[in-house]
Design a protein around this motif. Structure first.
Motif, mmCIF file in Angstrom:
data_model
loop_
_atom_site.group_PDB
_atom_site.id
_atom_site.type_symbol
_atom_site.label_atom_id
_atom_site.label_comp_id
_atom_site.label_asym_id
_atom_site.label_seq_id
_atom_site.Cartn_x
_atom_site.Cartn_y
_atom_site.Cartn_z
ATOM 1 N N ASN A 329 0.817 -1.223 0.000
ATOM 2 C CA ASN A 329 0.000 0.000 0.000
ATOM 3 C C ASN A 329 0.851 1.273 0.000
ATOM 4 O O ASN A 329 0.365 2.349 0.338
ATOM 5 C CB ASN A 329 -0.958 0.012 1.197
ATOM 6 C CG ASN A 329 -0.241 -0.139 2.516
ATOM 7 O OD1 ASN A 329 0.989 -0.031 2.581
ATOM 8 N ND2 ASN A 329 -0.984 -0.408 3.571
ATOM 9 N N ARG A 330 2.133 1.135 -0.356
ATOM 10 C CA ARG A 330 3.027 2.288 -0.468
ATOM 11 C C ARG A 330 3.875 2.149 -1.723
ATOM 12 O O ARG A 330 4.171 1.042 -2.172
ATOM 13 C CB ARG A 330 3.947 2.386 0.755
ATOM 14 C CG ARG A 330 3.282 2.893 2.014
ATOM 15 C CD ARG A 330 4.270 2.936 3.161
ATOM 16 N NE ARG A 330 5.455 3.744 2.853
ATOM 17 C CZ ARG A 330 6.445 3.943 3.717
ATOM 18 N NH1 ARG A 330 6.398 3.396 4.925
ATOM 19 N NH2 ARG A 330 7.485 4.687 3.380
ATOM 20 N N LEU A 331 4.239 3.296 -2.299
ATOM 21 C CA LEU A 331 5.123 3.295 -3.456
ATOM 22 C C LEU A 331 6.430 2.581 -3.106
ATOM 23 O O LEU A 331 7.039 2.871 -2.075
ATOM 24 C CB LEU A 331 5.404 4.740 -3.864
ATOM 25 C CG LEU A 331 5.951 4.989 -5.271
ATOM 26 C CD1 LEU A 331 4.903 4.641 -6.316
ATOM 27 C CD2 LEU A 331 6.366 6.444 -5.403
ATOM 28 N N MET A 332 6.844 1.649 -3.968
ATOM 29 C CA MET A 332 8.022 0.853 -3.627
ATOM 30 C C MET A 332 8.737 0.399 -4.885
ATOM 31 O O MET A 332 8.107 -0.014 -5.861
ATOM 32 C CB MET A 332 7.615 -0.367 -2.801
ATOM 33 C CG MET A 332 8.791 -1.199 -2.308
ATOM 34 S SD MET A 332 8.239 -2.625 -1.357
ATOM 35 C CE MET A 332 7.424 -3.549 -2.637
ATOM 36 N N PRO A 361 3.355 0.924 -7.937
ATOM 37 C CA PRO A 361 2.870 2.304 -7.776
ATOM 38 C C PRO A 361 1.671 2.424 -6.842
ATOM 39 O O PRO A 361 0.625 2.969 -7.206
ATOM 40 C CB PRO A 361 2.500 2.685 -9.211
ATOM 41 C CG PRO A 361 2.042 1.409 -9.820
ATOM 42 C CD PRO A 361 2.867 0.318 -9.189
ATOM 43 N N ALA A 362 1.832 1.938 -5.632
ATOM 44 C CA ALA A 362 0.710 1.910 -4.682
ATOM 45 C C ALA A 362 0.566 3.252 -3.978
ATOM 46 O O ALA A 362 0.878 3.394 -2.796
ATOM 47 C CB ALA A 362 0.925 0.785 -3.670
ATOM 48 N N THR A 363 0.103 4.267 -4.720
ATOM 49 C CA THR A 363 -0.090 5.595 -4.127
ATOM 50 C C THR A 363 -1.501 5.801 -3.607
ATOM 51 O O THR A 363 -1.701 6.378 -2.541
ATOM 52 C CB THR A 363 0.234 6.683 -5.168
ATOM 53 O OG1 THR A 363 -0.546 6.429 -6.352
ATOM 54 C CG2 THR A 363 1.710 6.668 -5.515
ATOM 55 N N ASN A 364 -2.497 5.324 -4.359
ATOM 56 C CA ASN A 364 -3.881 5.508 -3.903
ATOM 57 C C ASN A 364 -4.699 4.226 -3.894
ATOM 58 O O ASN A 364 -5.904 4.250 -3.703
ATOM 59 C CB ASN A 364 -4.595 6.549 -4.777
ATOM 60 C CG ASN A 364 -4.514 6.208 -6.260
ATOM 61 O OD1 ASN A 364 -4.137 5.096 -6.624
ATOM 62 N ND2 ASN A 364 -4.864 7.154 -7.095
ATOM 63 N N LYS A 365 -4.040 3.087 -4.124
ATOM 64 C CA LYS A 365 -4.706 1.792 -3.972
ATOM 65 C C LYS A 365 -3.665 0.718 -3.698
ATOM 66 O O LYS A 365 -2.470 0.940 -3.880
ATOM 67 C CB LYS A 365 -5.538 1.446 -5.208
ATOM 68 C CG LYS A 365 -4.737 1.074 -6.440
ATOM 69 C CD LYS A 365 -5.663 0.583 -7.549
ATOM 70 C CE LYS A 365 -4.888 0.064 -8.738
ATOM 71 N NZ LYS A 365 -5.774 -0.483 -9.790
#
Length: 461
Positions: A329-332, A361-365
């Motif tokens: 759930n975070r950008l990585m 690209p977990a910025t909003n999901k």
């Protein structure tokens, strides 16, 4: 607990025996003193009551709680149980792969099939007992011979990859209520390579075009291409195939439409006339590639099932067979993981081909990340340390000017090459690597397909 109770009872028993022994000892006689009378008459002094000192305040000793192990751990650490689970998972998949051929193809022990024994092909196709018609004719024979020609050809590599990808594909087909034999479509579409890209822009195991992929719910952009996600793409392919079957109520027609689109199939019916009902009725009016598509499906299905009878070798699976899925759930960036735990970035790319830039690209999901099962617990234990490296690994990727550069680098890394041997032809090399002659000519800027020389290095993809 039993041991502690035993020790306590032993101590109590020893104490009681010792006390009883003291009571049984003979008492010494008192000597009569000369001043006995005077002593008895003199009152005995009262004992002085001694004041007990106040106990010093000491810090209570904290007892560490005992480590509680459940029955499944058997004294192992989480990493060790993960490793044991991975060993079991890998063995389970390997057994399932071998049992399929041992049980499903046990009816035929003929090791080598002669090309003039058409009756053997007919019997074997009949014995496969599929809800999808598997007829035999000259076109099917040609496809069978192509797929079984080499012990180390396309089917050899497909057999290795199928140990990882086919369980995923079969699960989605069964969930959708579709014949599992449709898995062979992914063989002729991509040779089970999730990063396969056609000259027309189709990509993934199922070779979706971007528009078709998006219409079936796949995310396709500069960061994520779910056409290359084995699970998501297989789900989309199942919905597409179900829609095509509902149109034609015939699996060979649905398979043909998967290749060239329903519009071309409908035009072929219009040209063939009102009496046409099957794929073979409209065969002459279909695009050239689609005419070979259904025979190729039958030939690939046959070669996969009867590879042992043709002496085809099974290559090693290119990815770990036992994997686990984590939710991010975070950008990585993949580099954050590979620099923290012992997990090569190339393994992460193979297991997560949908992330075009090596970035989740977990910025909003929330997105999924597939890792080898042996590394799942290690990732969780080092999660804070992994995420703490985001500024180090993401700063150069977030800059839009670097996107195209990174794409080119990724494309160069995924390219494969072949060294031409004496006697090779461009057509043979193309068939062996499941690409077209035109694609080889375009990638290598070849004008004359006959002008090959031994030792020449060809780019395949």
């Amino acid at each position: 607990m039993k041991h502690l109770l035993f020790v306590t009872l032993t101590l109590l028993l020893t104490t009681s025996i010792f006390a009883a022994d003291l009571d049984r000892r003979p008492k010494k006689k008192r000597k009569k003193a000369k001043t006995e009378q005077s002593v008895t008459e003199t009152p005995a002094p009262q004992p002085v009551e001694q004041v007990k000192p106040e106990p010093e305040e000491t810090e209570p000793v904290r007892e560490e709680p005992p480590v509680r192990l459940n029955d499944l751990q058997l004294g192992y650490t989480p990493e060790q149980t993960d490793s044991l689970a991975a060993v079991w998972g890998e063995a389970h998949r390997q057994d399932a792969f071998e049992n399929f051929f041992r049980e499903y193809v046990r009816i035929d022990s003929t090791k080598v099939c002669r090309t003039d024994h058409d009756s053997l092909y007919v019997r074997r196709l009949h014995d496969m007992a599929s809800p999808i018609p598997l007829p035999f004719n000259d076109l099917v024979r040609r496809s069978i011979l192509k797929y079984t020609a080499s012990p180390d050809g396309v089917i050899s590599r497909v057999l290795g990859r199928s140990q990882y990808y086919f369980p995923i594909i079969e699960q989605e087909l069964l969930r959708a209520g579709l014949p599992v034999e449709l898995r062979s479509l992914s063989i002729i579409e991509s040779a089970l390579m999730p990063t396969a890209l056609s000259r027309m822009g189709a990509s993934g195991l199922w070779q979706f075009m971007p528009t078709t992929g998006r219409s079936y719910g796949l995310e396709v952009n500069s960061m994520v291409d779910e056409r290359r996600d084995p699970i998501r793409a297989s789900q989309a392919a199942c919905r597409f195939l179900k829609d095509l079957y509902n149109m034609y109520q015939d699996w060979t027609l649905a398979i043909a439409a998967y290749n060239c689109g329903p519009g071309n199939v409908n035009k072929a019916f219009a040209r063939a006339g009102s009496g046409s009902r099957t794929f073979w009725d409209i065969y002459p009016y279909l695009p050239a590639e689609t005419r070979d598509y259904v025979p190729a499906f039958i030939g690939a299905s046959y070669a996969y099932a009867y590879h042992a009878q043709h002496g085809i070798n099974v290559t090693e699976p290119p990815v770990p067979l036992a994997v686990d899925t984590l939710h991010i759930n975070r950008l990585m960036h993949f580099g954050q993981i590979s620099s923290t735990i012992d997990l090569p970035i190339e393994t992460l790319r193979m297991l997560n081909p949908q992330y075009v830039m090596d970035i989740v690209p977990a910025t909003n999901k929330t997105y999924t990340l597939v890792v080898p099962q042996r590394k799942a617990v290690e990732f969780i234990e080092h999660e804070k340390e992994i995420f703490a490296k985001d500024s180090t690994y993401l700063k150069e990727y977030i800059n839009p000017s670097n996107i195209d550069k990174k794409k080119l680098e990724r494309s160069a890394r995924s390219a494969s090459f072949y060294r031409v041997k004496r006697g090779d032809t461009l057509g043979g090399i193309a068939a062996r690597h499941h690409v077209s002659v035109k694609q080889l000519m375009r990638l290598n800027k070849i004008r004359n397909p006959r002008a090959l020389r031994a030792g020449q290095r060809l780019r395949i993809r």
